[in-house]
Design a protein around this motif. Sequence first.
Motif, PDB file in Angstrom:
ATOM      1  N   VAL A 195      48.971  37.297  -9.739  1.00 53.91           N
ATOM      2  CA  VAL A 195      49.138  36.722 -11.083  1.00 53.91           C
ATOM      3  C   VAL A 195      48.081  37.319 -11.999  1.00 53.91           C
ATOM      4  O   VAL A 195      46.988  37.682 -11.548  1.00 53.91           O
ATOM      5  CB  VAL A 195      48.995  35.184 -11.063  1.00 53.91           C
ATOM      6  CG1 VAL A 195      50.102  34.549 -10.265  1.00 53.91           C
ATOM      7  CG2 VAL A 195      47.638  34.778 -10.521  1.00 53.91           C
ATOM      8  N   GLU A 196      48.446  37.457 -13.254  1.00 54.19           N
ATOM      9  CA  GLU A 196      47.478  37.899 -14.268  1.00 54.19           C
ATOM     10  C   GLU A 196      47.044  36.682 -15.062  1.00 54.19           C
ATOM     11  O   GLU A 196      47.884  35.982 -15.641  1.00 54.19           O
ATOM     12  CB  GLU A 196      48.087  38.954 -15.195  1.00 54.19           C
ATOM     13  CG  GLU A 196      47.072  39.523 -16.180  1.00 54.19           C
ATOM     14  CD  GLU A 196      47.653  40.617 -17.063  1.00 54.19           C
ATOM     15  OE1 GLU A 196      47.213  41.768 -16.943  1.00 54.19           O
ATOM     16  OE2 GLU A 196      48.560  40.285 -17.862  1.00 54.19           O
ATOM     17  N   LEU A 197      45.756  36.420 -15.057  1.00 62.90           N
ATOM     18  CA  LEU A 197      45.219  35.256 -15.752  1.00 62.90           C
ATOM     19  C   LEU A 197      44.449  35.689 -16.989  1.00 62.90           C
ATOM     20  O   LEU A 197      43.786  36.731 -16.999  1.00 62.90           O
ATOM     21  CB  LEU A 197      44.283  34.471 -14.825  1.00 62.90           C
ATOM     22  CG  LEU A 197      44.928  33.869 -13.565  1.00 62.90           C
ATOM     23  CD1 LEU A 197      43.880  33.131 -12.751  1.00 62.90           C
ATOM     24  CD2 LEU A 197      46.081  32.946 -13.937  1.00 62.90           C
ATOM     25  N   GLU A 198      44.550  34.855 -18.028  1.00 57.76           N
ATOM     26  CA  GLU A 198      43.800  35.089 -19.263  1.00 57.76           C
ATOM     27  C   GLU A 198      42.953  33.856 -19.548  1.00 57.76           C
ATOM     28  O   GLU A 198      43.478  32.750 -19.650  1.00 57.76           O
ATOM     29  CB  GLU A 198      44.745  35.370 -20.428  1.00 57.76           C
ATOM     30  CG  GLU A 198      44.030  35.690 -21.733  1.00 57.76           C
ATOM     31  CD  GLU A 198      44.978  36.101 -22.840  1.00 57.76           C
ATOM     32  OE1 GLU A 198      45.470  37.260 -22.798  1.00 57.76           O
ATOM     33  OE2 GLU A 198      45.245  35.252 -23.722  1.00 57.76           O
ATOM     34  N   LEU A 199      41.664  34.062 -19.641  1.00 60.99           N
ATOM     35  CA  LEU A 199      40.702  32.982 -19.877  1.00 60.99           C
ATOM     36  C   LEU A 199      40.103  33.134 -21.269  1.00 60.99           C
ATOM     37  O   LEU A 199      39.696  34.232 -21.660  1.00 60.99           O
ATOM     38  CB  LEU A 199      39.580  33.037 -18.827  1.00 60.99           C
ATOM     39  CG  LEU A 199      38.323  32.222 -19.120  1.00 60.99           C
ATOM     40  CD1 LEU A 199      38.615  30.726 -19.043  1.00 60.99           C
ATOM     41  CD2 LEU A 199      37.197  32.597 -18.162  1.00 60.99           C
ATOM     42  N   SER A 200      40.063  32.036 -22.023  1.00 66.36           N
ATOM     43  CA  SER A 200      39.408  32.056 -23.339  1.00 66.36           C
ATOM     44  C   SER A 200      38.463  30.875 -23.435  1.00 66.36           C
ATOM     45  O   SER A 200      38.704  29.816 -22.844  1.00 66.36           O
ATOM     46  CB  SER A 200      40.447  32.010 -24.468  1.00 66.36           C
ATOM     47  OG  SER A 200      41.141  30.783 -24.472  1.00 66.36           O
ATOM     48  N   TYR A 201      37.374  31.065 -24.171  1.00 64.46           N
ATOM     49  CA  TYR A 201      36.378  30.009 -24.376  1.00 64.46           C
ATOM     50  C   TYR A 201      35.588  30.314 -25.646  1.00 64.46           C
ATOM     51  O   TYR A 201      35.556  31.460 -26.118  1.00 64.46           O
ATOM     52  CB  TYR A 201      35.436  29.895 -23.172  1.00 64.46           C
ATOM     53  CG  TYR A 201      34.793  31.201 -22.759  1.00 64.46           C
ATOM     54  CD1 TYR A 201      33.589  31.627 -23.318  1.00 64.46           C
ATOM     55  CD2 TYR A 201      35.400  32.014 -21.801  1.00 64.46           C
ATOM     56  CE1 TYR A 201      33.007  32.817 -22.937  1.00 64.46           C
ATOM     57  CE2 TYR A 201      34.830  33.206 -21.417  1.00 64.46           C
ATOM     58  CZ  TYR A 201      33.630  33.606 -21.990  1.00 64.46           C
ATOM     59  OH  TYR A 201      33.055  34.801 -21.611  1.00 64.46           O
ATOM     60  N   VAL A 202      34.965  29.282 -26.188  1.00 57.58           N
ATOM     61  CA  VAL A 202      34.176  29.401 -27.419  1.00 57.58           C
ATOM     62  C   VAL A 202      32.695  29.320 -27.061  1.00 57.58           C
ATOM     63  O   VAL A 202      32.293  28.487 -26.238  1.00 57.58           O
ATOM     64  CB  VAL A 202      34.555  28.295 -28.425  1.00 57.58           C
ATOM     65  CG1 VAL A 202      33.605  28.289 -29.626  1.00 57.58           C
ATOM     66  CG2 VAL A 202      35.992  28.490 -28.884  1.00 57.58           C
ATOM     67  N   VAL A 203      31.890  30.203 -27.653  1.00 56.42           N
ATOM     68  CA  VAL A 203      30.445  30.208 -27.415  1.00 56.42           C
ATOM     69  C   VAL A 203      29.711  30.164 -28.759  1.00 56.42           C
ATOM     70  O   VAL A 203      30.189  30.713 -29.751  1.00 56.42           O
ATOM     71  CB  VAL A 203      30.000  31.465 -26.638  1.00 56.42           C
ATOM     72  CG1 VAL A 203      30.464  31.402 -25.198  1.00 56.42           C
ATOM     73  CG2 VAL A 203      30.505  32.729 -27.316  1.00 56.42           C
ATOM     74  N   PRO A 204      28.563  29.511 -28.795  1.00 58.99           N
ATOM     75  CA  PRO A 204      27.711  29.586 -29.991  1.00 58.99           C
ATOM     76  C   PRO A 204      26.894  30.876 -29.957  1.00 58.99           C
ATOM     77  O   PRO A 204      27.027  31.691 -29.038  1.00 58.99           O
ATOM     78  CB  PRO A 204      26.821  28.351 -29.853  1.00 58.99           C
ATOM     79  CG  PRO A 204      26.692  28.177 -28.368  1.00 58.99           C
ATOM     80  CD  PRO A 204      28.019  28.594 -27.777  1.00 58.99           C
TER      81      PRO A 204
END
Length: 511
Positions: A195-204
């Motif tokens: 499977v191809e996974l895409e991870l996103s997150y917000v950083v200061p």
Amino acid sequence: MDAPIVAVTVYPQHARITRRGRANLAEGTRVRITGLPLALDAESVRVTGTGAALITGVDVGYEQHAQPADPVLSAFADQRRADQAALDAVADQEAAEAAKVELLTGLAKRSGASFAKALASGVAGPARVEEVTGALGTQLAAALRTRRALTERLERMREDLAALDRRVASHSAQSEQDSSTVTVELEPQEDSGSVELELSYVVPGASWEPGYDVRVRETEVTITSYGLVSQHTGEDWPECELVLSTARPASTVVVPELDPWFLDRRQPAQPARPLAAFAAAAPGAAPAGAASLRRVAPKFAEVEQGATALTYRPGRAVAIPSGAQGHRTTLARLELTAELGYVTAPVRASEAYLRATVVNTSEHTLRAGRAAVFHDTEFVGTTRFDVWAPGEEVELALGVDDRIRVERELVRRTASKATLSGQRRREAEYRTRLTNHSPREAVVTVLDQAPVSRDEAITVRDVRATPDPVETDDLGSITWRLTLAAGATATATLAYRVDVAKGVELSGWRE
């Protein structure tokens, strides 16, 4: 799973990072993505993907490492240990040479007294004394020379070590040896596959602000906007898709509501009580004669106008390391029309300033930022734009134009003595002469002022302005707008009278 950064969206005060990787289901259904910034917002973590599996859970955890999780910081740490060891070795050599210098200096002092006695008693001759003292002097000079070289080398090594420490500090605002980890639980729908996974997150620790180059040629104004990106997130952004957005993500989005506005009787002030201490736990132009050459032009970003924000997509992949301050990328160019004119206030300075009045005829709102202003090819200076909305008008100062000559002179001044009523009178008349030495017509706004009384015993009368001003106000300001043809001259005259009551001393009068 190895999931490199493939896209970054930078907001005015945050950044959203997108990583992408492939996981083999035959190796397990639990996928861990490690080495993420410690300060990432756990609530912002999102995982999507493609493949024959379902995502059944996403957990965010934190890890402590004996060594920095960031490989760049780890390399910096290894280099610092090696540099510190080399510095310590040189410091030991310098200390040994210092001790040698001290020993030879003491020996020279003691041998001086001994040789004096030996010469007096005839035990040693002058040749022997010269031989020994010469040897001591040679050794001492060599030791001093070596110590000085070691001291200089030690100072350079300390400077290099301090520079390395600054690089470490600029690489990451947080130097903790901790990181975040995202664990994804998968439920396979087939016996094997990936499977191809895409991870996103917000950083200061990331931000961008706009900057502008403003070039005025005749009545044409070209505004080139660019984004200045700074990031101290603790991870390097490789060459990837970079997006700059004016949106402002908030941790809590709430529509504002009004609370009741209460009025009450004022109560006596109570003595102040000490506040209890508390702590919150949180994870951390082309050359002449070169017609065949093409002028190099910047590549602009694609601009998308959303409901409440603008999004800029630069036309190339951009790499920005952690610690970057003001990384510049070109965004857009606006072609506007300016109305040029001059303004002068000869009561303050005898210069005429060229001014451009520009209306934002584009559909985009320009964010507040600094602007470098050029008139033709000459740099004029810097200014700051406030938020500039479509249809809004701004004025740009383009510097002094010496071809518009301004001369203000006092043509009449009288001061009478007290009359029978005790009242005194003062009169003044000023003339401002303007000459246009430029090859084209010039519209000049002239600012002057008459005094304004703040005491009933002082009266300003008979204020006369010639020609008729286009604007006056209660604070004594007078504005003329004069049109001068090329080579033409015009004058503006201001006269007034001030009556002062008996026994009143006048202050603020300009001599």
